[in-house]
Structures are given as structure tokens and as C-alpha cells.
Write an enzyme that holds these catalytic residues in place. Structure first.
Site, PDB file in Angstrom:
ATOM      1  N   ARG A 199       0.830  -1.213   0.000  1.00 13.93           N
ATOM      2  CA  ARG A 199       0.000   0.000   0.000  1.00 13.93           C
ATOM      3  C   ARG A 199       0.863   1.262   0.000  1.00 13.93           C
ATOM      4  O   ARG A 199       0.437   2.328  -0.407  1.00 13.93           O
ATOM      5  CB  ARG A 199      -0.981   0.001   1.186  1.00 13.93           C
ATOM      6  N   TYR A 201     -16.111  14.974 -16.051  1.00 12.15           N
ATOM      7  CA  TYR A 201     -16.550  13.587 -15.920  1.00 12.15           C
ATOM      8  C   TYR A 201     -17.595  13.458 -14.801  1.00 12.15           C
ATOM      9  O   TYR A 201     -17.456  14.075 -13.735  1.00 12.15           O
ATOM     10  CB  TYR A 201     -15.323  12.709 -15.617  1.00 12.15           C
ATOM     11  N   ASP A 252      -8.030  16.917 -15.795  1.00 14.31           N
ATOM     12  CA  ASP A 252      -8.279  15.558 -16.277  1.00 14.31           C
ATOM     13  C   ASP A 252      -7.986  15.571 -17.779  1.00 14.31           C
ATOM     14  O   ASP A 252      -8.689  16.211 -18.555  1.00 14.31           O
ATOM     15  CB  ASP A 252      -9.744  15.185 -15.997  1.00 14.31           C
ATOM     16  N   LYS A 277      -8.471   4.001 -19.829  1.00 13.80           N
ATOM     17  CA  LYS A 277      -8.795   4.355 -21.207  1.00 13.80           C
ATOM     18  C   LYS A 277      -7.572   4.167 -22.106  1.00 13.80           C
ATOM     19  O   LYS A 277      -7.197   3.043 -22.366  1.00 13.80           O
ATOM     20  CB  LYS A 277      -9.362   5.780 -21.243  1.00 13.80           C
TER      21      LYS A 277
HETATM   22  C1  LIG Z   1     -13.492   7.072 -17.389  1.00 12.19           C
HETATM   23  C2  LIG Z   1     -13.134   8.457 -16.979  1.00 12.19           C
HETATM   24  C3  LIG Z   1     -12.872   8.773 -15.643  1.00 12.19           C
HETATM   25  C4  LIG Z   1     -13.023   7.762 -14.533  1.00 12.19           C
HETATM   26  O1  LIG Z   1     -12.086   6.747 -14.645  1.00 12.19           O
HETATM   27  P1  LIG Z   1     -12.312   5.286 -14.023  1.00 12.19           P
HETATM   28  O2  LIG Z   1     -11.043   4.600 -14.383  1.00 12.19           O
HETATM   29  O3  LIG Z   1     -13.528   4.702 -14.654  1.00 12.19           O
HETATM   30  O4  LIG Z   1     -12.490   5.470 -12.560  1.00 12.19           O
HETATM   31  C5  LIG Z   1     -12.496  10.066 -15.343  1.00 12.19           C
HETATM   32  N1  LIG Z   1     -12.389  11.006 -16.294  1.00 12.19           N
HETATM   33  C6  LIG Z   1     -12.654  10.748 -17.587  1.00 12.19           C
HETATM   34  C7  LIG Z   1     -12.541  11.849 -18.592  1.00 12.19           C
HETATM   35  C8  LIG Z   1     -13.033   9.467 -17.977  1.00 12.19           C
HETATM   36  O5  LIG Z   1     -13.303   9.214 -19.262  1.00 12.19           O
END
Ligand SMILES: *Cc1c(COP(=O)(O)O)cnc(C)c1O
Length: 393
Positions: free
Chosen positions: A58, A111, A183, A208
């Protein structure tokens, strides 16, 4: 060769390994161990004090460190830290920097999970939140107050691919000592490197494009050593760490992100042009189309339009559903960034919780379809989309 001169796609393959040549495996080992023994007690004290990645998983783990080194290098950051999901990266980062009495400025189009966290969770902890539209460039500066701790941003936005002019916000924030987090999941460092614009921390859903194969969940924050260490310290308590198995898949995914992003960009441009000329399509959203309202900014801030294209089909929600059902290559599923093309209808899924008026304001009509393009051949995707558009009437 000087490392700084290498292309990003080369670095994606080599940076996790470091410079040293030794007799070691070419594919990185997965350290499954939850804990690590010490030779003697003094060593254990040293390991804990120096925050070594060979103390307790952790707190750190050598497989996670490899992923972190590679991600930091790609973003041009001093350091990076990985998490069990993109949402874990976002919430852990925000909790690390915010405290009761603080004020935070959030971009409105972010998001859904981040939006809910800012709306439902932060006020519970005494953090006041203001919202600014992505296109309201001066709105951020106007929203900053004496107790504003941070601004939280995202570009391009989902599903209408609106862009934030990053530099306008970072220069206003720097004057006020406001931290900026963004993000950058839809862009990846192959398209935009937000740290170059003065952003303090970049978060991604590594689920992603970095993972790239729809077979893992992960997240990352990249930034200065100071920012990353502050967040790591919270992560040690909050515990949303990445599993070493998933870290291995992430490292493997990162190695091919260069060629994948090239194909995502190519497909994005080709398919969006094709859609724009299609009589059954009313409107197309794609940053690198000259018809995009922020085309000039897109060319300046994005080295490629990315893999996501959204478009309004001529017709109703039922037309959009018939289109989705008629596709054969493109699958109906949430998410993006994988090698396979996926479709979603935002008014039924990601933006279902908005009122019809809110959706209209956000350009999300009932017949809006988002396709997260994979890396299939563009010709095949066009043929599939074309036959499904014909079948949707
Ligand atoms: C999918 C996504 C998230 C969240 O990510 P997870 O891995 O599903 O927790 C955050 N921001 C954007 C732009 C996303 O496409």
C-alpha cells in the site's frame, strides 16, 4: 543518445526501464508480494523512512514504480503515482489538497464521477465549490477568491469535445496562488501535455488510452515531486492503490500507446469528415474539424483530434437507437480508449441525470451519438457506420 530527444512513442517503450543495462527480463516482473522483509531492523526503519517501494505494497511496490516512471516521463513530469481507477486518482488528489473552509473552482463540464464528488461529497467536508463553464475563459479568474485552494479542469470534454484554453486559466491561477488540476484522459500526452502550460497536476483514467485494451481499471496523477508526494501521502491512508497485476497490464498497454494514438487520431479525422458529409447526419463534434467552434485553439493545443467523435443523427432518439442496434463492428458499451470502437447515447447513459433543459444547454440532443473509435481500419468503420445509418431510417 540523449533521452530528452527521443520521440514520445519511443519513450513509451523504454522509459520504464531506466538507462542501466543489466541482465534482467525484457518484460517486467509482477511483484505480487503484499510485504517485503528486511535484513535487520535498522533496514526496516530506513525503508519506511525513505518511503521505499519495497516495504509494504500500500506504500509502494516495484511493479507500480515502473508504471509510474513511464507515465511521469510521458507527461514530462518529475513524478507520477498510480491508483486503482481514474476516480481514485481524482478523489485522492482532491482530498489531499482540500480542507474545511477552502473554496474550489470546478469546470462545469467534467466527468460525471468528478462532478458528483464536487457536488455531493466536498460540501459535506466544508469545502465550498463554484462552477464555471468551459468556454467562459475569464470566468475562472472571476471565480477565484482569497480562500480558493484549487481549480479543477478537463479538456476535451465529453461528449461534445469542447475545449478549455488551459493557458488562460493557469496564468490567472498563478497570480492568485491557486493550484490547478486537469483531467487529460481524452487527450493523453500524445495530444496535449498540460504541464507545459503550467498545470500543477494532470490526472488520467488509465483505464482508457494508457491501458488501451479494455481489460484493466487504473488511474494516474503526474506533476512535481512535491505535488505527487503530497497525494501519495494521502493515498497511503485512503488506500485506493493499483493492483500489481493491473499495473503489469498497464505497463504493457503503455508500450503501444504511440501507434494506437496515431490510429485513433487518423480514424477520428477520417470518420468525422465522413460523417460531416453524410446526409443523415445533422452535426458533428470533433476538435480537428474546421467547423469546430474552437478549431484555432484545437490546432494550437492539440497534436491530433483524438479518438472520440460525437454526432447528431437526423431524427429522434429512436433513430439513434436503431442506428446503434444496426452496427456490427462498433459495440454498444460505455468507456473509450480501447482498441475496439464503442458507442454510447449520452442522453440515455452518461448524461441521463441531467434535465432535458440542462441537456439542451450542453448541446446534448436526444439523437446525439458518441463513438469512441478504436484502431480498426477506417474504411471498415465507415462501411459499418454507413450501413447502420441507412438501416436507422
Ligand atoms: C473514465 C473516466 C474517468 C473515470 O475513470 P475510471 O477509471 O472509470 O475510474 C475520469 N475522467 C474521464 C474523462 C473518464 O473518461
Amino acid at each position: 543518445m540523449k533521452r530528452d530527444d527521443l520521440h514520445l512513442s519511443t519513450r513509451a517503450i523504454h522509459s520504464e526501464r531506466g538507462e542501466r543495462r543489466t541482465n534482467r527480463p525484457i518484460a517486467p516482473p509482477i511483484y505480487l508480494s503484499s510485504t517485503f522483509e528486511s535484513a535487520d531492523y535498522d533496514q526496516q526503519i530506513h525503508l519506511e523512512k525513505t518511503k521505499a517501494d519495497t516495504f509494504y505494497t500500500r506504500y509502494g511496490n516495484p511493479t507500480l514504480s515502473l508504471a509510474e516512471r513511464s507515465l511521469a516521463d510521458l507527461e514530462g513530469a518529475e513524478a507520477a503515482v498510480v491508483f486503482g481507477s481514474g476516480m481514485a486518482a481524482i478523489t485522492t488528489t482532491l482530498l489531499a489538497f482540500l480542507k474545511q473552509g477552502d473554496h474550489a473552482v470546478f469546470q462545469r463540464e467534467i466527468y460525471g464521477g468528478a462532478y458528483r464528488f464536487a457536488r455531493e461529497f466536498l460540501p459535506r467536508y466544508g469545502v465550498e465549490v463554484s462552477w464555471v463553464d468551459v468556454a467562459d475563459t475569464v470566468g475562472f479568474e472571476r471565480a477565484f477568491r482569497d480562500n480558493t485552494r484549487l481549480a479543477y479542469l478537463e479538456t476535451p470534454t465529453n461528449p461534445t469535445l469542447k475545449l478549455l484554453d488551459i493557458e488562460v486559466v493557469t496564468s490567472a491561477a498563478a497570480k492568485r496562488g491557486v493550484l490547478t488540476f486537469i483531467d487529460s484522459t481524452f487527450a493523453t500526452p500524445f495530444i496535449t501535455k498540460p504541464l507545459q502550460y503550467g498545470i500543477d497536476g494532470v490526472v488520467h483514467s488509465a483505464t482508457k488510452y494508457f491501458g488501451g485494451h479494455s481489460d484493466l481499471l487504473g488511474g494516474v496523477l503526474a506533476g512535481s515531486s512535491e505535488v505527487v508526494e503530497t497525494v501519495k501521502d494521502s493515498l497511503r491512508v485512503l488506500g485506493a492503490i493499483l493492483d500489481p497485476h493491473a499495473a503489469y497490464l498497464l505497463i504493457r498497454g503503455i508500450k503501444t500507446i504511440g501507434v494506437r494514438m496515431e490510429q485513433h487520431n487518423r480514424n477520428g479525422l477520417e470518420i468525422s469528415r465522413f460523417l460531416e458529409n453524410h446526409p443523415r447526419v445533422r452535426r458533428v463534434f470533433y476538435p480537428h474539424l474546421p467547423s469546430h467552434p474552437q478549431y484555432e485553439l484545437a490546432r494550437r493545443q492539440m497534436r491530433g483530434g483524438g479518438g472520440v467523435v460525437s454526432f447528431e443523427i437526423e431524427g429522434t432518439l429512436d433513430t439513434a437507437k436503431r442506428f446503434a442496434d444496426a452496427l456490427t463492428l462498433v459495440r454498444i458499451a460505455p468507456s473509450l480508449g480501447g482498441i475496439e470502437s464503442l458507442l454510447s447515447i449520452p442522453c440515455l447513459t452518461s448524461h441521463a441525470m441531467l434535465t432535458p433543459e440542462e441537456r439542451e444547454q450542453a448541446d446534448i440532443s436526444d439523437s446525439l451519438v458518441r463513438i469512441a473509435l478504436g484502431i480498426e481500419a477506417a474504411e471498415d468503420l465507415k462501411a459499418d457506420i454507413d450501413q447502420a445509418l441507412a438501416a436507422s431510417t
